[in-house]
Design an enzyme around this catalytic site. Structure first.
Site, PDB file in Angstrom:
ATOM      1  N   LYS A  16      -8.569  -0.446  -0.059  1.00 32.83           N
ATOM      2  CA  LYS A  16      -7.549   0.520  -0.515  1.00 32.83           C
ATOM      3  C   LYS A  16      -7.797   0.920  -1.956  1.00 32.83           C
ATOM      4  CE  LYS A  16      -3.933  -1.975   0.410  1.00 32.83           C
ATOM      5  NZ  LYS A  16      -4.506  -3.030   1.235  1.00 32.83           N
ATOM      6  N   GLY A  40      -4.626  -6.838  -5.567  1.00 34.83           N
ATOM      7  CA  GLY A  40      -5.519  -6.891  -6.730  1.00 34.83           C
ATOM      8  C   GLY A  40      -6.474  -5.716  -6.781  1.00 34.83           C
TER       9      GLY A  40
END
Ligand code: GDP
Length: 432
Positions: A16, A40
């Site tokens: 992503k 993260g």
């Protein structure tokens, strides 16, 4: 088509980060809608690495405002560190660039103690949480005991709420987990001070800002954390995260209606990975799995844990398309499969001798299924310079075409390497 949700279509870690990074450069607003600092993104600014767990990566783009919505649980300590790291690099000079919902739930030190102590107690049966207090913070939200971001700015309310919380949490910490308890005055002072640092970033109602932006046809990107199969309600329960990760959560987390969302982009790898325990039908416990793991550098960004690897599971992806209302997919890491003589995908499952073609809602059933696999011929050509779908080797094209047909949506993006340029843009993002 201004309201776009980017959602993980597998068990998270689908890549992503890359997609959101690229999209953020075109968006005017980027909104985080759920999860905590267990996501993260690694950003490279002027050759220096910054890891952001909470703040959307849109923060790097001057014209893009970032919002952390009320659906997020946030750890003020982590947030302050991230803000500091950005400021140290000359970024985030204007607090209007980052806005944090007054209604966001705070992760407090007792949440972290409880989270970690529970996992220790479970031993081998552990869920595999990141131990950052995210689950226990969401529990407090549901039981109406949460301390909210707005409480940090009212010393009296903060003290009262902390006192109530500590009565219960300290009992649990001392008598059940046998750990040192927390002190009210220390905690109160520390968190009130945090509030003073974070005050410039507060916003009362981000839903209003987002709805206004959408009504003016501004480009808004909704960024989720983790992936569909980790959704609290629709994932492989109990091996799930503690929030709703599906696209609908963008509405509930931010406070807008479903009709405000125009596009839902599902991010999927060309294969499957999973971190931690839980059923994984297409897992490859062999040298092919090891090869994918190595080539794809499949280690968790936040935890460093080795990810389990396997073939692409089209039953699971079809399910993700349905539960999110995915309108197109971003097919990531296709390059990792280059060089494999044979590539497989799951097109059905065998459950106790019965063929099924829909994703089971029970993790027990999913544990028992055996994947029914379809085989594809592999390719050897390096994909990193391919910029058009038509330039893909015919075997790779056949693979992508089959995936699209099976799940019923197109791949608008095909990613062939970690770099921004290593991407096939089949369709522009903010146009239809
Ligand atoms: P996220 O949390 O969903 O962004 O997932 P990760 O942090 O695990 O990111 C995936 C990793 O894969 C990052 O290190 C990316 O740089 C890398 N990556 C993203 N897209 C591609 C791709 O198409 N090919 C390869 N080889 N690596 C990619």
């Amino acid at each position: 088509m201004p309201g776009i949700v980017v959602v993980g279509a597998q068990w998270g870690d689908e890549g992503k980060g890359k997609v959101v990074d690229v999209f953020s450069s075109q968006a005017e607003l980027v909104v985080r809608y759920q999860g905590g600092n267990n996501a993260g993104h690694t950003l490279v600014v002027n050759g220096q690495k910054t890891v952001l767990h909470l703040i959307p990566s849109g923060i790097l783009h001057k014209k893009c405002q970032c919002i952390i919505s009320g659906g997020v649980v946030l750890d003020p300590e982590v947030l302050i560190e991230e803000i500091k790291a950005l400021k140290d690099k000359g970024l985030l000079k204007d607090p209007n660039h980052l806005k944090i919902s007054d209604s966001a739930t705070l992760i407090m030190p007792y949440h972290k103690i409880i989270d970690q102590s529970r996992e220790e107690k479970l031993g081998r049966e552990k869920i595999g949480t990141t131990g950052r207090g995210i689950g226990p913070a969401y529990e407090d939200r549901a039981s109406r005991k949460a301390i909210l971001f707005r409480d940090l700015f009212d010393s009296e309310t903060l003290k009262q709420k902390l006192q109530l919380a500590l009565e219960e949490k300290n009992f649990l910490i001392e008598h059940y987990f046998r750990k040192p308890t927390l002190k009210l005055d220390e905690l109160h002072q520390k968190y009130f001070d945090f509030g003073q640092i974070l005050k410039p970033f507060r916003i009362e109602d981000p839903g209003l800002v987002v709805a206004t932006a959408l009504s003016k046809k501004k480009k808004v990107l909704f960024e989720g954390a983790q992936g569909t199969l980790l959704d609290l309600n629709h994932g492989t329960y109990p091996y799930v995260t503690s929030s709703s990760t599906v696209a609908g959560s963008a509405c509930t987390g931010v406070g807008i209606g479903p009709s405000q969302i125009n596009k839902v982009i599902g991010i999927t790898k060309a294969y499957t990975t999973r971190v931690g325990t839980g059923p994984f039908p297409t897992e490859l416990n062999n040298e092919v799995g090891d090869l994918i793991q190595k080539k794809g550098a499949e280690f968790g960004a936040t935890t460093g844990r080795r990810r389990r690897c396997g073939w692409l599971d089209l039953i699971a992806l079809k399910y993700a398309v349905r539960v999110n209302g995915i309108t197109s997919v971003a097919l990531m890491k296709l390059d990792v499969l280059t060089g494999l003589p044979e590539i497989k995908v799951a097109t059905a499952y065998d459950l106790d001798g019965r063929k099924i073609t829909e994703f089971p809602t029970s993790a027990d059933d999913l544990e028992r299924v055996k994947p029914i696999l379809k085989s594809f011929k592999g390719w050897t050509k390096d994909l990193s310079t391919v910029r058009k779908k038509s330039q893909l080797p015919k075997e790779a094209r056949a693979y992508v075409d089959f995936i699209e047909k099976f799940v019923g949506v197109k791949a608008d993006i095909i990613s062939t390497g970690p770099d921004r340029e290593e991407t096939i843009w089949v369709k522009p993002l903010f146009k239809h």
